[in-house]
Design an enzyme around this catalytic site. Structure first.
Site, PDB file in Angstrom:
ATOM      1  CE1 TYR A 174      -9.257  -4.475   0.825  1.00  0.00           C
ATOM      2  CE2 TYR A 174      -9.022  -2.466  -0.464  1.00  0.00           C
ATOM      3  CZ  TYR A 174      -8.508  -3.387   0.438  1.00  0.00           C
ATOM      4  OH  TYR A 174      -7.236  -3.233   0.929  1.00  0.00           O
ATOM      5  CG  HIS A 215      -4.796  -6.832  -0.129  1.00  0.00           C
ATOM      6  ND1 HIS A 215      -5.936  -7.092   0.587  1.00  0.00           N
ATOM      7  CD2 HIS A 215      -4.739  -7.764  -1.112  1.00  0.00           C
ATOM      8  CE1 HIS A 215      -6.559  -8.130   0.039  1.00  0.00           C
ATOM      9  NE2 HIS A 215      -5.845  -8.559  -0.996  1.00  0.00           N
ATOM     10  CE  LYS A 240      -3.806  -2.411   2.425  1.00  0.00           C
ATOM     11  NZ  LYS A 240      -4.512  -2.572   3.722  1.00  0.00           N
ATOM     12  CD  GLU A 267      -7.755 -10.363  -3.065  1.00  0.00           C
ATOM     13  OE1 GLU A 267      -8.528 -10.010  -2.161  1.00  0.00           O
ATOM     14  OE2 GLU A 267      -6.562 -10.675  -2.847  1.00  0.00           O
ATOM     15  CB  THR A 306      -6.932  -6.328  10.120  1.00  0.00           C
ATOM     16  OG1 THR A 306      -7.360  -7.463   9.380  1.00  0.00           O
ATOM     17  CG2 THR A 306      -7.407  -5.057   9.443  1.00  0.00           C
ATOM     18  CG  ASN A 355      -3.212  -2.838   7.188  1.00  0.00           C
ATOM     19  OD1 ASN A 355      -3.058  -2.401   6.050  1.00  0.00           O
ATOM     20  ND2 ASN A 355      -4.290  -3.492   7.564  1.00  0.00           N
TER      21      ASN A 355
HETATM   22  P1  ADP Z   1      -7.026  -7.511   5.866  1.00  0.00           P
HETATM   23  O1  ADP Z   1      -6.282  -6.489   5.020  1.00  0.00           O
HETATM   24  O2  ADP Z   1      -6.237  -7.847   7.116  1.00  0.00           O
HETATM   25  O3  ADP Z   1      -7.466  -8.719   5.089  1.00  0.00           O
HETATM   26  P2  ADP Z   1      -9.824  -6.628   5.807  1.00  0.00           P
HETATM   27  O4  ADP Z   1      -9.974  -7.367   4.525  1.00  0.00           O
HETATM   28  O5  ADP Z   1     -10.783  -6.917   6.908  1.00  0.00           O
HETATM   29  O6  ADP Z   1      -8.345  -6.786   6.424  1.00  0.00           O
HETATM   30  O7  ADP Z   1      -9.930  -5.061   5.539  1.00  0.00           O
HETATM   31  C1  ADP Z   1      -9.263  -4.465   4.443  1.00  0.00           C
HETATM   32  C2  ADP Z   1      -8.503  -3.238   4.907  1.00  0.00           C
HETATM   33  O8  ADP Z   1      -9.437  -2.269   5.399  1.00  0.00           O
HETATM   34  C3  ADP Z   1      -7.521  -3.455   6.063  1.00  0.00           C
HETATM   35  O9  ADP Z   1      -6.258  -3.925   5.645  1.00  0.00           O
HETATM   36  C4  ADP Z   1      -7.462  -2.077   6.682  1.00  0.00           C
HETATM   37  O10 ADP Z   1      -6.563  -1.215   5.962  1.00  0.00           O
HETATM   38  C5  ADP Z   1      -8.887  -1.561   6.485  1.00  0.00           C
HETATM   39  N1  ADP Z   1      -9.765  -1.830   7.639  1.00  0.00           N
HETATM   40  C6  ADP Z   1     -10.375  -2.999   7.936  1.00  0.00           C
HETATM   41  N2  ADP Z   1     -11.142  -2.896   9.043  1.00  0.00           N
HETATM   42  C7  ADP Z   1     -11.005  -1.609   9.456  1.00  0.00           C
HETATM   43  C8  ADP Z   1     -11.538  -0.860  10.550  1.00  0.00           C
HETATM   44  N3  ADP Z   1     -12.354  -1.410  11.447  1.00  0.00           N
HETATM   45  N4  ADP Z   1     -11.190   0.449  10.670  1.00  0.00           N
HETATM   46  C9  ADP Z   1     -10.368   1.017   9.775  1.00  0.00           C
HETATM   47  N5  ADP Z   1      -9.826   0.368   8.715  1.00  0.00           N
HETATM   48  C10 ADP Z   1     -10.124  -0.931   8.557  1.00  0.00           C
HETATM   49 MG    MG Z   2      -8.930  -8.909   3.564  1.00  0.00          MG
END
Ligand code: ADP
Ligand code: MG
Length: 202
Positions: free
Chosen positions: A54, A159, A14, A170, A125, A156
């Site tokens: 997404y 992805h 990212k 994806e 996450t 974070n």
């Molecule tokens: P991951 O990337 O760990 O698979 P998710 O698919 O649940 O996580 O969510 C996609 C992205 O959305 C996360 O990497 C993070 O940047 C953001 N995100 C997810 N949940 C939250 C939240 N509760 N508050 C803020 N940002 C979030």
């Molecule tokens: Mg995810």
């Protein structure tokens, strides 16, 4: 049956990962596990491309909303809504802002259990609660508390596809088939061959 070594997963570095000069460090971590990089490009994603990414999984909105509600409860807080879809709508808006804020690097990594192992190395996450040794745990201090306060996505760095099914949707979202390269690296013989042969010279 396809050999497990053929499994592929999508990783996006990212915009914050590029700005933090962490691309080499992150690639090193996947590479040293024995995974093989089969696709790589730098892109400036459009808003539609991020939203499309997404929402490839029709369940993502519900699952992400539920995960967020659970994390509020675990912190003893009341979630902003009881409706997972309402919560995800806000997350998605913020995610689009996050991923279009600068260049992103898209990669496809191949190897046995690549989806599961890339997630393990990447961490959870929320960086704050990601274990020491994971990329998110080691390199970024972000938390839900801070992202909620500032009404933004959790930063974070990465992805990574969550499941093999997610990866299979994806990868074509970011790469044309001809951009993915089939090739061999010699260490695959040590990782995957049935017999370890040809090590001694005589
Ligand atoms: P991951 O990337 O760990 O698979 P998710 O698919 O649940 O996580 O969510 C996609 C992205 O959305 C996360 O990497 C993070 O940047 C953001 N995100 C997810 N949940 C939250 C939240 N509760 N508050 C803020 N940002 C979030
Ligand atoms: Mg995810």
């Amino acid at each position: 049956m396809v050999h497990p070594k053929e499994e592929r997963t999508l990783v996006l570095l990212k915009p914050d990962a590029i700005q933090r000069a962490l691309m080499g460090e992150i690639i090193r971590r996947y590479e040293r596990l024995g995974l093989k990089l089969v696709g790589l490009k730098m892109v400036v994603p459009t808003e539609a491309q991020v939203e499309g990414h997404y929402t490839l999984d029709p369940n993502w909105r519900r699952i992400t909303g539920e995960k967020t509600i659970k994390s509020y409860r675990e912190r003893g807080l009341t979630p902003p809504s009881e409706d997972p879809h309402e919560i995800t709508a806000k997350i998605l808006k913020n995610l689009i802002k996050y991923l279009t804020a600068g260049p992103v690097i898209a990669m496809v990594w191949q190897g046995a259990h690549s989806v599961e192992l890339v997630r393990k190395i990447t961490g959870g996450t929320e960086p704050r609660s990601s274990p020491v040794g994971t990329i998110r745990g080691d390199f970024v201090p972000d938390s839900y508390v801070m992202s909620d306060n500032d009404d933004r996505a959790v930063r974070n760095l990465i992805h990574a596809s969550g499941t093999v099914d997610e990866a299979s949707m994806e990868i074509p979202h970011w790469f044309h088939a001809k951009e993915l390269i089939d090739y061999k690296v010699t260490h695959e013989d040590i990782l995957y061959a049935k017999e370890l042969q040809g090590i001694f010279t005589s």
